[in-house]
Design a protein around this motif. Structure first.
Motif, PDB file in Angstrom:
ATOM      1  N   THR A   6      66.087  65.447   4.589  1.00  9.36           N
ATOM      2  CA  THR A   6      65.525  66.040   5.797  1.00  9.36           C
ATOM      3  C   THR A   6      65.603  64.976   6.872  1.00  9.36           C
ATOM      4  OG1 THR A   6      64.013  67.459   4.551  1.00  9.36           O
ATOM      5  CG2 THR A   6      63.421  66.989   6.838  1.00  9.36           C
ATOM      6  N   ALA A   7      65.960  65.372   8.082  1.00  9.20           N
ATOM      7  CA  ALA A   7      66.018  64.440   9.214  1.00  9.20           C
ATOM      8  C   ALA A   7      65.200  65.026  10.355  1.00  9.20           C
ATOM      9  CB  ALA A   7      67.457  64.208   9.650  1.00  9.20           C
ATOM     10  N   VAL A   8      64.454  64.161  11.043  1.00 10.52           N
ATOM     11  CA  VAL A   8      63.618  64.587  12.159  1.00 10.52           C
ATOM     12  C   VAL A   8      64.035  63.799  13.394  1.00 10.52           C
ATOM     13  CG1 VAL A   8      61.253  64.796  13.018  1.00 10.52           C
ATOM     14  CG2 VAL A   8      61.710  65.079  10.576  1.00 10.52           C
ATOM     15  N   LEU A   9      64.260  64.517  14.494  1.00  6.74           N
ATOM     16  CA  LEU A   9      64.645  63.864  15.743  1.00  6.74           C
ATOM     17  C   LEU A   9      63.445  63.111  16.302  1.00  6.74           C
ATOM     18  CD1 LEU A   9      66.609  63.250  17.998  1.00  6.74           C
ATOM     19  CD2 LEU A   9      66.068  65.471  18.994  1.00  6.74           C
ATOM     20  N   ASP A  10      63.540  61.804  16.275  1.00  5.28           N
ATOM     21  CA  ASP A  10      62.447  60.949  16.742  1.00  5.28           C
ATOM     22  C   ASP A  10      62.506  60.733  18.246  1.00  5.28           C
ATOM     23  OD1 ASP A  10      60.177  59.141  16.245  1.00  5.28           O
ATOM     24  OD2 ASP A  10      61.595  57.551  16.759  1.00  5.28           O
ATOM     25  N   ARG A  11      63.706  60.440  18.764  1.00  8.82           N
ATOM     26  CA  ARG A  11      63.830  60.122  20.188  1.00  8.82           C
ATOM     27  C   ARG A  11      65.302  60.076  20.576  1.00  8.82           C
ATOM     28  NH1 ARG A  11      63.043  55.662  17.199  1.00  8.82           N
ATOM     29  NH2 ARG A  11      64.365  53.839  17.553  1.00  8.82           N
ATOM     30  N   PHE A  12      65.500  60.024  21.889  1.00 13.62           N
ATOM     31  CA  PHE A  12      66.830  59.794  22.433  1.00 13.62           C
ATOM     32  C   PHE A  12      66.853  58.416  23.063  1.00 13.62           C
ATOM     33  CE2 PHE A  12      66.810  64.467  22.526  1.00 13.62           C
ATOM     34  CZ  PHE A  12      68.012  64.722  21.896  1.00 13.62           C
ATOM     35  N   ALA A  17      70.969  60.136  19.736  1.00 13.44           N
ATOM     36  CA  ALA A  17      69.778  60.688  19.094  1.00 13.44           C
ATOM     37  C   ALA A  17      69.418  59.805  17.902  1.00 13.44           C
ATOM     38  CB  ALA A  17      70.048  62.108  18.612  1.00 13.44           C
ATOM     39  N   VAL A  18      68.137  59.484  17.765  1.00 17.09           N
ATOM     40  CA  VAL A  18      67.650  58.692  16.639  1.00 17.09           C
ATOM     41  C   VAL A  18      66.928  59.655  15.699  1.00 17.09           C
ATOM     42  CG1 VAL A  18      66.205  56.776  15.890  1.00 17.09           C
ATOM     43  CG2 VAL A  18      67.399  56.654  18.101  1.00 17.09           C
ATOM     44  N   LEU A  19      67.496  59.823  14.517  1.00 16.97           N
ATOM     45  CA  LEU A  19      66.919  60.705  13.507  1.00 16.97           C
ATOM     46  C   LEU A  19      66.251  59.862  12.431  1.00 16.97           C
ATOM     47  CD1 LEU A  19      69.942  63.120  13.046  1.00 16.97           C
ATOM     48  CD2 LEU A  19      67.887  63.548  14.378  1.00 16.97           C
ATOM     49  N   LEU A  20      65.040  60.239  12.050  1.00 17.51           N
ATOM     50  CA  LEU A  20      64.372  59.603  10.917  1.00 17.51           C
ATOM     51  C   LEU A  20      64.736  60.399   9.673  1.00 17.51           C
ATOM     52  CD1 LEU A  20      60.852  58.898  12.460  1.00 17.51           C
ATOM     53  CD2 LEU A  20      62.861  57.408  12.395  1.00 17.51           C
ATOM     54  N   VAL A  21      65.318  59.732   8.705  1.00 20.12           N
ATOM     55  CA  VAL A  21      65.789  60.372   7.479  1.00 20.12           C
ATOM     56  C   VAL A  21      64.676  60.297   6.438  1.00 20.12           C
ATOM     57  CG1 VAL A  21      67.549  60.359   5.680  1.00 20.12           C
ATOM     58  CG2 VAL A  21      68.155  59.722   8.037  1.00 20.12           C
ATOM     59  N   GLU A  22      64.317  61.465   5.893  1.00 23.63           N
ATOM     60  CA  GLU A  22      63.248  61.543   4.903  1.00 23.63           C
ATOM     61  C   GLU A  22      63.805  61.933   3.546  1.00 23.63           C
ATOM     62  OE1 GLU A  22      60.533  64.489   6.377  1.00 23.63           O
ATOM     63  OE2 GLU A  22      59.835  63.218   8.023  1.00 23.63           O
ATOM     64  N   ASP A  23      63.212  61.354   2.519  1.00 22.78           N
ATOM     65  CA  ASP A  23      63.515  61.725   1.144  1.00 22.78           C
ATOM     66  C   ASP A  23      62.180  61.871   0.441  1.00 22.78           C
ATOM     67  OD1 ASP A  23      64.890  62.314  -1.173  1.00 22.78           O
ATOM     68  OD2 ASP A  23      65.362  60.230  -1.648  1.00 22.78           O
TER      69      ASP A  23
END
Length: 107
Positions: A6-12, A17-23
């Motif tokens: 799962t990836a969440v868009l943290d900021r631009f 785009a900076v995505l935080l990758v979750e496991d």
């Protein structure tokens, strides 16, 4: 081997785009992608994506609108609960300023 996250868009940061990758619910990495690579409806902070990676290369990035809305609603609910617990300016503060300082009132 294909891995799914799962990836969440943290900021631009400009056009990146900076995505935080979750496991398993934990942030395990950051992924930088060009803004234009994101599906258009997911180009907002907090957007949630399915991320598939093969051999260290991004293969699929799919926007998840239902999960995005669910997380957004959970965040709003948390803030609302916290705001309800805050004292108003009319209520006495627990910290200092009370009669517990040894005084008996006005002299």
């Amino acid at each position: 081997m294909m891995r799914q996250y799962t990836a969440v868009l943290d900021r631009f940061e400009e056009d990146t785009a900076v995505l935080l990758v979750e496991d398993a619910g934990e942030v395990v990495d950051e992924l930088l992608v060009d803004r234009w690579e994101l599906p258009e409806p997911g180009r907002e902070q907090g957007a949630v994506f399915d991320l598939r990676v093969c051999g260290g290369s991004l293969r699929v990035l799919s926007y998840r609108p239902d999960e995005t809305e669910a997380r957004s609603e959970a965040t709003r609910s948390r803030f609302d609960r916290l705001a309800q617990d805050l004292p108003t300016t009319d209520e006495p503060s627990v910290e200092g300023g009370g009669a517990d300082d040894g005084s008996t009132g006005p002299e």
